[in-house]
Every structure is written in structure tokens, then in C-alpha cells.
Design an enzyme around this catalytic site. Structure first.
Site, short mmCIF file in Angstrom:
data_model
loop_
_atom_site.label_atom_id
_atom_site.label_comp_id
_atom_site.label_asym_id
_atom_site.label_seq_id
_atom_site.Cartn_x
_atom_site.Cartn_y
_atom_site.Cartn_z
N HIS A 105 -192.44 26.13 95.91
CA HIS A 105 -192.91 27.28 95.11
C HIS A 105 -193.37 26.77 93.75
CE1 HIS A 105 -191.89 30.91 97.52
NE2 HIS A 105 -191.36 29.96 98.25
N CYS A 125 -189.21 35.01 97.24
CA CYS A 125 -188.15 35.40 98.16
C CYS A 125 -187.49 36.66 97.62
CB CYS A 125 -187.12 34.29 98.31
SG CYS A 125 -185.73 34.79 99.34
N ARG A 152 -196.73 34.97 106.04
CA ARG A 152 -195.29 35.25 106.13
C ARG A 152 -194.68 35.27 104.72
NH1 ARG A 152 -190.54 33.22 104.39
NH2 ARG A 152 -191.31 31.11 104.77
N ASP A 153 -194.64 34.13 104.06
CA ASP A 153 -193.93 34.04 102.78
C ASP A 153 -194.64 34.86 101.70
OD1 ASP A 153 -191.89 33.25 101.15
OD2 ASP A 153 -192.51 31.17 100.95
N ASN A 181 -195.79 30.69 95.79
CA ASN A 181 -195.83 29.34 96.36
C ASN A 181 -196.95 28.54 95.71
OD1 ASN A 181 -194.59 31.13 98.43
ND2 ASN A 181 -194.49 29.23 99.59
N1 COA Z 1 -185.79 41.54 114.61
C1 COA Z 1 -185.78 42.88 114.45
N2 COA Z 1 -184.68 43.59 114.11
C2 COA Z 1 -183.54 42.90 113.98
C3 COA Z 1 -183.48 41.51 114.15
C4 COA Z 1 -184.67 40.83 114.47
N3 COA Z 1 -184.70 39.50 114.62
N4 COA Z 1 -182.22 41.12 113.94
C5 COA Z 1 -181.50 42.21 113.63
N5 COA Z 1 -182.30 43.29 113.65
C6 COA Z 1 -181.94 44.68 113.37
C7 COA Z 1 -180.75 45.18 114.15
O1 COA Z 1 -181.16 45.74 115.37
C8 COA Z 1 -180.15 46.20 113.22
O2 COA Z 1 -180.93 47.38 113.30
P1 COA Z 1 -180.24 48.82 113.13
O3 COA Z 1 -179.68 48.84 111.75
O4 COA Z 1 -181.39 49.76 113.33
O5 COA Z 1 -179.21 48.89 114.19
C9 COA Z 1 -180.40 45.60 111.86
O6 COA Z 1 -181.50 44.72 112.01
C10 COA Z 1 -179.21 44.82 111.33
O7 COA Z 1 -178.79 43.90 112.32
P2 COA Z 1 -177.52 42.95 112.16
O8 COA Z 1 -177.44 42.06 113.34
O9 COA Z 1 -176.31 43.78 111.82
O10 COA Z 1 -177.93 42.04 111.00
P3 COA Z 1 -177.62 42.07 109.45
O11 COA Z 1 -177.57 43.43 108.87
O12 COA Z 1 -176.47 41.17 109.25
O13 COA Z 1 -178.96 41.36 108.94
C11 COA Z 1 -180.80 39.84 109.45
C12 COA Z 1 -179.31 40.04 109.35
C13 COA Z 1 -181.03 38.35 109.52
C14 COA Z 1 -181.32 40.51 110.71
C15 COA Z 1 -181.50 40.47 108.23
O14 COA Z 1 -180.80 40.10 107.08
C16 COA Z 1 -182.93 40.00 108.09
O15 COA Z 1 -183.77 40.28 108.93
N6 COA Z 1 -183.23 39.34 107.01
C17 COA Z 1 -184.58 38.88 106.70
C18 COA Z 1 -184.50 37.60 105.97
C19 COA Z 1 -185.85 37.12 105.54
O16 COA Z 1 -186.84 37.31 106.22
N7 COA Z 1 -185.88 36.49 104.36
C20 COA Z 1 -187.06 35.98 103.79
C21 COA Z 1 -187.57 34.77 104.47
S1 COA Z 1 -186.59 33.34 104.26
ZN ZN Z 2 -190.87 30.27 100.29
#
Ligand code: COA
Ligand code: ZN
Length: 302
Positions: free
Chosen positions: A207, A238, A14-15, A247
Site C-alpha cells: 500500500h 482495508c 478486489r482490494d 495501494n
Molecule cells: N461467502 C458468503 N457469505 C459468507 C461466507 C462466504 N465465504 N462466509 C460466511 N458467510 C456468511 C454466513 O452465511 C453468515 O451469514 P448470516 O449472518 O446471513 O447467517 C455470515 O456470513 C457470518 O458467518 P460466520 O461464519 O458466522 O462468520 P463471521 O461472522 O465470523 O465472519 C467472515 C467471518 C470471514 C465470513 C467475515 O468476517 C468476512 O467475510 N470478512 C471479510 C474480510 C475481508 O474481505 N477483508 C478484506 C480483505 S483482506
Molecule cells: Zn491490500
């Protein structure tokens, strides 16, 4: 006398993978997971159920999770989720433990998952109501410092956790997202958290940005933590925290703990070979890099 048991939580799939720009074929991901399990790793964060637009590398999350659960029913597979949708998908594919991520720093929480603290709290409440079968670890990102807001005091960590503990959170992973922690700070924060909430099951996720990964993780172990996270080959970072790099490498951790007589249940040689294979199989991107520190022949830190 055998020393205490330490559970290594491998979070590379994942990370580590989330930071690699070029898509890693599912078969390669699976081979690495197979190798980890063959080396004795029993807890693996295999993917995250997030937006594929935010993290394109993990767009195969469902396939990977299904394949792993089917092949290894006895391994503890975890997945990271940022929201209810992610938790529901995890539950649907059969994942039983999730890491729900929220950042102590509100700026990083916004950058990472586009939510305020309040929204993240509300989303967890919803997850607990709608997916009561899931075992939840609260991943507290930027616990030891944030690229936007700097360092936090132990009291701030304790204060932030209050509402989550009251909500019923029982497991917390203190995450050093940008690798800025030092061993004394690790001990101070753990001591403060346990003084306030002695019932909490704590993990650490460190990390190695400043080569303090082993030292900080050992400090956590000396403070009483028995669950520690790392990534094969030190892959990681990240994408939403400038300056974050790899990490603590699993092979470094396994070497250190095994040599000290801790019972990790993981064999060093196969894990080292696997890290080397990973270096060949996965070209690293700009935010992350493998850093294998232990040379196979000299068996000492470079
Ligand atoms: N799985 C799959 N798709 C998802 C989802 C999930 N859990 N949550 C939201 N989405 C999709 C929505 O369907 C939407 O898709 P579209 O643009 O095709 O309609 C899009 O993501 C945006 O959704 P929204 O609810 O408006 O969220 P956002 O734009 O505010 O983004 C997150 C929020 C959390 C979904 C997004 O920022 C994210 O996935 N971040 C990843 C963070 C991460 O993994 N960081 C590293 C590890 S800590
Ligand atoms: Zn991390």
C-alpha cells in the site's frame, strides 16, 4: 538486452472496490476489467467470496467471476477467500486460483475475518482437502506491520510461515496492508523467508500510504520477486485496518518498470487513461482515494 519479466497482479477490482461504500454497478466493474485486459494485464484479482455483510460492495462476486471467466478464458483470474465456503463458491464458478487471507497479526486477523490464527490455519487445511483443484496463494496480511500490534521481525514472519509451508503452501504474497513498509525491511523479510524456504514463490502487495509503494515494490524486485501487486488509480485500503489507504497505483508501477526496461507486457498510456476514467466513474469513500501521480503531459511524478 530485454530485462527480466515482471508479472503485474492487478488487485483493484478486489482490494480497491471493497472500500468503496457506494455500490459500483456490475457494468462499470466489467468495463474496468475489460480495460485492464486491453492494456495488457494478465493477472487480475477480480473479487472476493466473503460475507456480503462484511463487504457489501462485492456481493456481485459470482456474477462478476462468471462473466469474466466466460469472456476471457485465457486470463489468470484470482479471487480472495477467507474460509471454506468462499473457496467452494470460487471453485463452483470456475475460479482456479484463490488468495487465502490470514494476518500475521492475530488482532488484525480477528478484526478482518473474525478468526484466531489456529482457526485460520485449520480452515486452510480444510480447503486444501476439500478443494484440491484450487491453486492457493497465501496472502499474509500485515507482514510489515499492524495497526494494533506494530512491526514484526523477519524471524517472526519465518516462524509464522513454517506450519503453512509444512502444510504444502507454495505461493505466498507478503502484504503491506497499511503501507508501513520501507525498502530495507522489504529486502530483509524477503531474504529471511527465502533463506528458510527457498522453494516459495513470493509476491508482494504494497500500500502507498506513505508514498513508499514504488520504492518498496522495487526493493522486492531487486530482491528477486517477479510478481507484484497494484491497483488501478491507487484505489484500495482495508476496512478493518484503521489508517490503511490506497495501494501502489498500477499506472505508477507500469511507468516505473517500463521506463527501467523491465518487461511488464502492459502499455502505460492506455492504463493511465483507464485510471482517469476510473476516477470519473467511481466516487471514493472515506478509507480510500485515487491518487493519480503521473501527469499525462509532463510524464513525471508530481
Ligand atoms: N461467502 C458468503 N457469505 C459468507 C461466507 C462466504 N465465504 N462466509 C460466511 N458467510 C456468511 C454466513 O452465511 C453468515 O451469514 P448470516 O449472518 O446471513 O447467517 C455470515 O456470513 C457470518 O458467518 P460466520 O461464519 O458466522 O462468520 P463471521 O461472522 O465470523 O465472519 C467472515 C467471518 C470471514 C465470513 C467475515 O468476517 C468476512 O467475510 N470478512 C471479510 C474480510 C475481508 O474481505 N477483508 C478484506 C480483505 S483482506
Ligand atoms: Zn491490500
Amino acid at each position: 538486452m530485454k530485462m527480466k519479466k515482471i508479472d503485474i497482479y492487478e488487485v483493484g477490482p478486489r482490494d480497491g472496490f471493497q472500500n468503496i461504500k457506494e455500490y459500483i454497478p456490475e457494468a462499470t466493474k466489467k468495463e474496468i476489467i475489460d480495460g485492464l485486459i486491453a492494456s495488457g494485464i494478465k493477472h487480475i484479482e477480480i473479487t472476493s467470496f466473503v460475507s456480503p455483510k462484511a463487504i457489501p460492495q462485492l456481493r456481485d462476486a459470482q456474477d462478476i467471476a462468471k462473466a469474466c471467466l466466460e469472456t476471457y478464458p485465457d486470463v489468470d483470474f484470482l479471487a480472495l477467500v477467507p474460509n471454506l465456503r468462499g473457496a467452494q463458491t470460487a471453485a463452483d464458478v470456475g475460479i482456479q486460483r484463490i488468495a487465502y487471507v490470514v494476518s500475521l497479526s492475530e488482532s488484525h486477523n480477528k478484526a478482518n475475518i473474525n478468526r484466531t490464527h489456529e482457526q485460520s490455519y485449520e480452515a486452510l487445511k480444510e480447503i486444501m482437502t476439500q478443494c484440491p483443484q484450487l491453486d492457493i496463494i497465501l496472502d499474509l496480511a500485515t507482514t510489515f506491520g499492524c495497526p494494533f500490534e506494530g512491526k514484526f521481525l523477519p524471524e517472526q514472519v519465518v516462524e509464522f510461515l513454517k506450519q503453512y509451508v509444512e502444510l504444502g503452501v507454495k505461493q505466498v504474497c507478503l502484504c503491506d496492508t497499511i503501507g508501513i513498509a520501507n525498502p530495507r525491511q522489504v529486502k530483509d523479510i524477503i531474504a529471511a523467508v527465502w533463506e528458510a524456504y527457498p522453494q516459495l514463490d513470493l509476491q508482494v502487495h504494497i500500500h502507498d500510504t506513505r508514498n513508499m509503494g514504488v520504492a518498496c515494490t522495487l526493493a522486492a524486485i531487486e530482491a528477486g520477486v517477479t510478481k507484484v501487486q497494484s491497483t488501478l488509480g491507487g484505489l484500495g485500503g482495508c476496512p478493518f485496518a484503521p489508517g490503511a489507504s490506497g495501494n501502489l497505483a498500477t499506472e505508477d508501477l507500469v511507468y516505473t518498470l517500463n521506463e527501467m526496461g523491465y518487461d511488464t507486457g502492459v502499455q502505460f498510456e492506455p492504463i493511465l487513461q483507464l485510471a482517469k476514467q476510473e476516477v470519473k466513474a467511481i466516487p471514493t469513500g472515506v478509507y480510500s482515494g485515487h491518487h493519480i501521480r503521473i501527469d499525462q503531459t509532463s510524464k513525471c511524478f508530481r
